[in-house]
Design an enzyme around this catalytic site. Sequence first.
Site, PDB file in Angstrom:
ATOM      1  N   GLY A  31       0.811  -1.216   0.000  1.00  0.00           N
ATOM      2  CA  GLY A  31       0.000   0.000   0.000  1.00  0.00           C
ATOM      3  C   GLY A  31       0.844   1.266   0.000  1.00  0.00           C
ATOM      4  O   GLY A  31       2.019   1.225  -0.347  1.00  0.00           O
ATOM      5  N   ALA A  32       0.203   2.392   0.399  1.00  0.00           N
ATOM      6  CA  ALA A  32       0.816   3.719   0.291  1.00  0.00           C
ATOM      7  C   ALA A  32       1.308   3.870  -1.153  1.00  0.00           C
ATOM      8  O   ALA A  32       2.493   4.089  -1.419  1.00  0.00           O
ATOM      9  CB  ALA A  32       1.934   3.927   1.301  1.00  0.00           C
ATOM     10  N   LEU A  33       0.348   3.747  -2.064  1.00  0.00           N
ATOM     11  CA  LEU A  33       0.676   3.565  -3.486  1.00  0.00           C
ATOM     12  C   LEU A  33       1.240   4.819  -4.145  1.00  0.00           C
ATOM     13  O   LEU A  33       0.877   5.941  -3.799  1.00  0.00           O
ATOM     14  CB  LEU A  33      -0.582   3.123  -4.237  1.00  0.00           C
ATOM     15  N   HIS A  34       2.113   4.571  -5.125  1.00  0.00           N
ATOM     16  CA  HIS A  34       2.690   5.639  -5.945  1.00  0.00           C
ATOM     17  C   HIS A  34       2.771   5.126  -7.374  1.00  0.00           C
ATOM     18  O   HIS A  34       2.349   3.988  -7.655  1.00  0.00           O
ATOM     19  CB  HIS A  34       4.071   6.039  -5.398  1.00  0.00           C
ATOM     20  N   HIS A  37       3.969   1.478  -8.100  1.00  0.00           N
ATOM     21  CA  HIS A  37       2.959   0.428  -7.943  1.00  0.00           C
ATOM     22  C   HIS A  37       1.981   0.435  -9.133  1.00  0.00           C
ATOM     23  O   HIS A  37       1.631  -0.617  -9.669  1.00  0.00           O
ATOM     24  CB  HIS A  37       2.131   0.656  -6.676  1.00  0.00           C
ATOM     25  N   GLN A 148      11.823  -3.861  -9.996  1.00  0.00           N
ATOM     26  CA  GLN A 148      13.285  -3.993  -9.880  1.00  0.00           C
ATOM     27  C   GLN A 148      13.869  -3.019  -8.867  1.00  0.00           C
ATOM     28  O   GLN A 148      15.045  -3.093  -8.545  1.00  0.00           O
ATOM     29  CB  GLN A 148      13.944  -3.789 -11.251  1.00  0.00           C
ATOM     30  N   LYS A 149      13.020  -2.118  -8.364  1.00  0.00           N
ATOM     31  CA  LYS A 149      13.424  -1.251  -7.257  1.00  0.00           C
ATOM     32  C   LYS A 149      13.952  -2.128  -6.110  1.00  0.00           C
ATOM     33  O   LYS A 149      14.905  -1.787  -5.433  1.00  0.00           O
ATOM     34  CB  LYS A 149      12.210  -0.430  -6.822  1.00  0.00           C
TER      35      LYS A 149
END
Length: 283
Positions: A31-34, A37, A148-149
């Site tokens: 969550g805490a999407l950016h 995501h 890949q982060k």
Amino acid sequence: MICIRSINALRLHIADEKRKSKAIGFVPTMGALHEGHISLIKQAKAENALCIASIFVNPLQFNNAEDFKKYPIQQEKDIQLMEQAGCDVLFIPSVEEFYPSPPKLSIDIGALDRILEGTHRPGHFSGVAIVVSKLFNVVSPDKAYFGQKDLQQVAVINQLVRELNFPIEIIACPIVREQNGLAMSSRNMRLSNAGKTVASNLFAALSLIKQSISKGERSTSTLVTVGGNYLNTFKEIEIEYLEVVNGDTLESITEIKGVSKVAVCIAAHIEGVRLIDNLVIIL
Ligand code: AMP
């Protein structure tokens, strides 16, 4: 989009969809999407008839209690963002149902746990491997999408799938960055604007190392010094590790020789927030 919060309800829904032979693409998140995501959701949706995502802040993978407590949560906003991105089914399990009691099982990843994040976050990858195995068992997707982060996480998941014979194709997706180069991360929400600007220098350091490699530098300790010297000019940045490793195995190397790619990996603290980033360089 439908939002499902229990394992049984999700299993029933998926069984129904599988009867229609729908290919399932799965994106696990905390969550805490950016935008990072969202790029995964969009790719999963583009490549599968059904996109399932999960939001679960997995307590098992936090080796630091404070980090877990401070992990950003914005469920209502995330539900909207998932829907806008084209997610079909959002699974939000509860900690109580996912871990009715602390799991006695732990997964020993082997060599991958003794390098980079493995060394610096003891127990982290065992926690990741357990939660991903549980999610894979519940969702049984055809493909699962990872960023890949978290380069080493992708390697861990590939090993998990290979060694436990999960019939799932793992898709590694490119890192999404801010315009200034800062890798998007939920943890960036805890940085001030000034902190975010300073944090963009992590990518600048990785890029500087890439430049040195393209100019012919082959000693990894010299390359680390180049990146380290640059970052040390910013007093707000505390480097946890900076390494140039074999891009295929992520193992340590002293010289860039006989490898087809390298990965430059960094973990650093800014304003009390732990950030990671990497750059894979094909030679
Ligand atoms: P998290 O919610 O941090 O567990 O991340 C969920 C998934 O999104 C993981 O597969 C991450 O690697 C991926 N992800 C996180 N940040 C990025 C980014 N900046 N670009 C691409 N993928 C990302």
